[in-house]
Scaffold this active site. Structure first.
Site, mmCIF file in Angstrom:
data_model
loop_
_atom_site.group_PDB
_atom_site.id
_atom_site.type_symbol
_atom_site.label_atom_id
_atom_site.label_comp_id
_atom_site.label_asym_id
_atom_site.label_seq_id
_atom_site.Cartn_x
_atom_site.Cartn_y
_atom_site.Cartn_z
ATOM 1 N N THR A 262 15.695 -7.443 33.296
ATOM 2 C CA THR A 262 16.531 -6.645 34.199
ATOM 3 C C THR A 262 15.728 -6.118 35.383
ATOM 4 O O THR A 262 14.531 -5.881 35.286
ATOM 5 C CB THR A 262 17.140 -5.426 33.470
ATOM 6 O OG1 THR A 262 16.088 -4.741 32.816
ATOM 7 C CG2 THR A 262 18.184 -5.843 32.475
ATOM 8 N N GLY B 234 10.384 -1.972 27.881
ATOM 9 C CA GLY B 234 9.580 -1.054 27.082
ATOM 10 C C GLY B 234 8.135 -1.497 27.048
ATOM 11 O O GLY B 234 7.843 -2.686 26.936
ATOM 12 N N GLU C 97 21.816 -4.117 25.854
ATOM 13 C CA GLU C 97 22.325 -5.342 25.224
ATOM 14 C C GLU C 97 23.796 -5.582 25.563
ATOM 15 O O GLU C 97 24.580 -6.002 24.731
ATOM 16 C CB GLU C 97 22.144 -5.290 23.695
ATOM 17 C CG GLU C 97 20.713 -5.156 23.232
ATOM 18 C CD GLU C 97 19.853 -6.344 23.668
ATOM 19 O OE1 GLU C 97 20.379 -7.435 23.867
ATOM 20 O OE2 GLU C 97 18.632 -6.120 23.830
#
EC number: 1.3.3.6
Lengths: 669, 669
Positions: free
Chosen positions: B152, B191, B434
């Site tokens: 993303t 992350g 998600e």
């Protein structure tokens, strides 16, 4: 306001608005004069460099945040001192600074001195005798002493009679001996109590001559005036980190044989004489008044929360592009997705309706409290019932609306730089404080059920519940023609029927042998549902009356927009309770589809004015404090700037790499 | 578990339970063996002093929290290394440690190394050739390199084709040149990307021989292996503070002419040859598979969130006393208030139903992915549609349920020591990641509308949507007798009608001249409503089938409790969508009242077993990490202990008093 060039997608929205933004801004502010005052205050406070943060406070530890908050609180306090010296005594100004949008812009996680101004000082004014006011008030106004208000306990909240803290009068020394006899009796929650205040009004169960007399307020010195060290018998501190209001320094307080002189009990309403003789208060109505006052104010706060959240999400939705509608076209502004409109626009409408209702109920409160001062208590229960359910509904809807706005911004809404997390923390707190929402709804319901009995007996009802009489005489709702007026009428019919069912269910359980109180508890869910509909019917009615009236007084362009807002609000509210409508009113599947198509239509009509509507709320960029919601719409640039302030990014390699990660990665080599 | 004497109010609840707690705990864990494994893992990880916190992490600054999280993540990584060396290869174990309840107990704000294990390694396994696996996989498993997964971007999320990052193949050097050509192209969110990972799989638009080829994954080295300094052309950092997942070190990444060798493109599915010739993938179905896999797993996570929140709130409600029901009696346990039961018990029921559904859909996924591997794609769209709407519904309901539980604990739920704020932060995130929930519902709806057309054509439908065929042939729902079976059937009838309306509305707009895609956008709210009901009908059906089956296999005491849970779940679900039921099914006002009375009755029947039911979830005190929810029920003691850890309370007078407050208070003297 804009320093950089405005994002063209958002500028386009502004160019095509069909109403005059400033006209609505002035209306929203409460008139031209208030609008100017607001601008002047913003200039005075928001442009002071001492009140600006280099580092976003979300990067601070709890302890750092407290110290930072106290620093700014003192600067604000100093400015208030100056304003007072200059003869400014506007309550509105202090409110804006301490609880309102201006305060939130400066101390977004709350002000550790706020309770001093909004609870400690007013309590002395309201409950102190003239002598006591002379003794305490000027010191308090000058901030020679800093106070707070300590009522709730670790084990006791809403139910005041359950408080455990006790004050025993010792006539031999003319002192009260105050104790928190158990852990659950510890005072808990008061703002500024942790490390800031050196005095508090402590509410305790009063005993004189060995007899219980009820609750009474005492001024207790908590900390030494010079050293600030806790006084003997005082166990005090900060209760710890929270979901929101992180800078408020909420505290706990244990008292062990703390002695305060007789004159420290606030004695305007009730007295203890030197020998311990107790003189009871004439009536306790005035306490009711304060609670109503606060709840009415909270309704306006919820409107403000929705205004902030919907401004941020609407501006973001004008700039953000995603997911083609037509696969042959580029990604559209996400505000073009109907599903996105359904998230945003009802929140804008609710902001306007809650504000209007808040203003209306504020006026109603003033009228009724005038009547009360004259000894006429007729409308007190009605006003109490209304303020309870509206506080519950508006806070719950506002909290949910803030979250809807946040989620509508996808992942970016989850970042603190969007400011949604803080707005949510402040808003959801309103669901709990000043009367937990379910308790509030039950209070309203208790009144409604009583009134329903009166209606059955043919008694004449007061204005805000008179629809119940109408419904008692009307078993079927005829002529649902879909007009806004008929939606309002239908809301009242539905609300009356929800009260009928609650009434009938309680009666049924009484016949089954339960006492009234137990029957009411068993029917709790029927009762809260009835109160919910009562409040929503009032909101529908107010929206209809007030926005229609407003439309008649403004320019045609603005009137048209307000009419769309009204229709959107009512149709959406109706569809959100469509189960209740279908239950009591004959509507077909097609009728419901028609309402749904109409909702879609309202969204489409509001779309071209959405950005300008939220612009009209005229929220300063510092008030919004959001990378997603800034006036210039340069969303990605603002987000990126915010990461540059992140202390983690001040060094290319974090020390933890050398300390932990490298040894771990190289362990087996 | 209990170290102090258990609170007598909660002990009383346990003494009067009518079923065997351990029996349900074993069932919940997935059998006796799994239950024992769980206990062993808890012992191994939760009793290690190195993994315990002296200071609650809510008191840390963002930077401190990262360093603290990385330290613990390395200890966990070391233990995983040992487990692997000992031959342990249980995926369940790693899942529990990285994403599950055990991981949440150790690193409640998330693990900065998690994406290395759950995305970086699996992506190499799934998309790397055998050679690439040989080169990268052992290094990755041994944590010689730490990776993350960068897809993303700041300006692009759900719509993958919108990604801007591009990789241009340079045949002259056999390298790809990777760039993020604008600010909105910056990779955002991964992350561990901020300061932890030194490698990433970067997803980019591939160009070879000047032609666009679609998306492809590349292994990119981000930081120097020794110094950990960013590689040339890499602009990298932490995105900043967030609502939750505060320890994950989500990062951003800009790439400027970063060159990676040809072999760094993961080439299992598509290839680029040395001269730049592009070999397209055979099919893209496998990507679908991974997304379904993750969404199915998320459903179980939502059940876990509800289990945690309902355990905390239920235990608190057994201990907290407030507001007399009968004014002549002492304050009752708040769980005796019917309104409180209505907040708590449906969340317990949902935790059980979501868990059961999550397990069921997991099995379904395994069957279908087996079929897919055999080349049979028949059930792929059905499974995709189901996993999308269930992900959306379960995450939204779980987030709302967590907040309901928090609010049911009044002010104390607002304190971080309740752990509700963290649980909410983790749970609400699932609504966005998600696949954003509205996008998910629209995916499902697109499938439903297509299927509805097939049903009209008389085609035979696959199992999970076959109810639509039934409804097409049945204009009226007869025989709503209130049995659980008929509630399930009614849910399906209502769902089919919501799909019918969405279908009809799209057709209508097409007839008005809109293209299919624009028509679908206009009908967005009809579509999401249809998908919502489809998912809820599936949940109702699954709850009915699975809990009934389970009841037949357990002891009578437990069976009886499960039957109450099932009835409560179904009646509550029905009342929550009563508008839809009344719209399509002939029900009278009295029918609805009957359902409401039945709900009240279910609450009353569950009341005696509520504490034991949540005990059966068997959540370790460290997993709950809540002063309100500890097994021993010593709520006030735990809250008070937590304040003693507050760094602000380590000194009686905070430095800010001398620095700011004292000068302010004494200014005018």
């Amino acid at each position: 306001m804009p320093a950089k060039p405005v994002n063209p997608d958002i500028q386009k929205e502004r160019n095509t608005a069909t109403f005059n933004c400033r006209e609505f801004s002035v209306l929203w502010a409460g008139g031209e004069e208030r609008f100017k005052e607001k601008k002047a205050l913003e200039k005075m406070f928001l442009e002071d460099p001492a009140l600006q943060d280099d580092l976003p406070i979300s990067y601070l530890s709890h302890k750092e945040l407290y110290e930072h908050s106290l620093r700014k609180a003192c600067i604000i306090g100093e400015k208030i001192r100056k304003l007072r010296a200059d003869g400014e005594d506007g309550v509105d100004t202090y409110n804006a600074l301490l609880g309102g949008s201006l305060g939130a812009a400066i101390l977004k996680e709350g002000n550790p001195l706020a309770l001093h101004y909004v609870m400690f000082v007013p309590t002395i004014m309201g409950q102190g005798t003239m002598d006591q006011q002379v003794e305490w008030l000027s010191k308090a106004w000058d901030c020679e002493i800093i106070g707070t208000y300590a009522q709730t306990e670790l084990g006791h909240g809403t139910f005041l009679r359950g408080l455990e803290t006790r004050a025993d009068y010792d006539a031999s020394t003319q002192e009260f001996v105050i104790n928190t006899p158990s852990l659950s009796a510890y005072k808990w929650w008061p703002g500024g109590l942790g490390h800031t205040a050196n005095h508090a009004v402590v509410v305790a169960q009063l005993y004189t001559k060995g007899e219980f007399r009820g609750l009474a307020p005492f001024i207790v010195q908590l900390r030494d005036s010079d050293t600030h060290r806790p006084m003997p018998g005082i166990d005090i501190g900060d209760i710890g980190t929270k979901l929101g209001m992180k800078g408020v320094n909420n505290g706990y307080l244990g008292l062990k044989n703390v002695r305060v002189p007789l004159k420290n009990m606030l004695m305007k309403n009730q007295q203890v004489l030197a020998d311990g003789t107790y003189v009871a208060p004439k009536n306790s109505v005035l306490t009711y008044g304060t609670m109503m006052f606060v709840r009415c104010a909270l309704i306006r706060d919820t409107a403000q929360s929705l205004a902030k959240a919907s401004t941020i999400a609407t501006r973001y939705s004008a700039v953000r592009r995603q997911s083609p509608i037509d696969p042959n076209q580029p990604e559209p502004q996400i505000m073009d997705h109907t599903t996105q409109q359904l998230k945003l626009f009802p929140q804008i409408a609710k902001a306007i309706v809650f504000k209007t209702t808040g203003d209306g109920i504020w006026n109603m409160y003033n009228v009724i409290s005038g009547e009360i001062e004259q000894g006429n208590l007729d409308r007190l229960p009605e006003m109490h019932a209304l303020s309870c359910c509206l506080k519950a509904i508006c806070s719950a809807d506002a909290a949910a609306g803030v979250e809807t706005c946040r989620l509508s911004c996808g992942g970016h809404g989850y970042m603190d730089c969007s400011n949604f997390p803080t707005i949510y923390g402040m808003t959801t707190a309103v669901c709990t404080y000043e009367g937990e929402n379910t308790v509030m709804l039950l209070q309203t319901a208790r009144y409604l059920v009583k009134v329903y009995g009166q209606a059955l007996n043919g008694e004449k009802l007061v204005p805000t519940v008179s629809y119940i009489s109408d419904a008692v005489n009307q078993t079927k709702f005829a002529n649902f023609d879909g007009s806004l007026r008929s939606i309002v009428k239908a809301f009242q019919f539905v609300a009356a029927n929800k009260t009928r069912i609650a009434y009938e269910q309680i009666e049924l359980r009484r016949k089954q042998g339960h006492g009234t109180e137990v029957a009411a508890n068993l029917c709790g869910t029927f009762l809260t549902a009835a109160a919910d509909l009562h409040g929503r019917a009032f909101l529908a009615q107010t929206a209809y009356t007030e926005l229609s009236a407003m439309s008649r007084e403004v320019s045609p362009g603005l009137a048209e927009v307000l009419q769309v807002v009204l229709e959107l609000y009512l149709v959406d509210a109706c569809l959100n309770r469509i189960g209740d409508f279908l239950r009591f009113i004959d509507l077909t599947d097609q009728d419901v589809t028609k309402l749904e198509v109409r909702l879609e239509n309202c969204l489409k009509r509001l779309r071209p004015n959405a950005v300008s509507l939220v612009d009209s709320f005229d929220l300063h960029d510092r008030v919004l404090d959001s990378a997603l919601g800034a006036y210039d719409g340069n969303v990605y640039e603002h987000i990126f700037e915010s990461t540059k302030k992140n202390p983690l990014n001040k060094e290319p390699v974090n020390g933890a790499f050398h300390k932990y990660l490298k040894p771990f990665m190289k362990a087996h080599l």
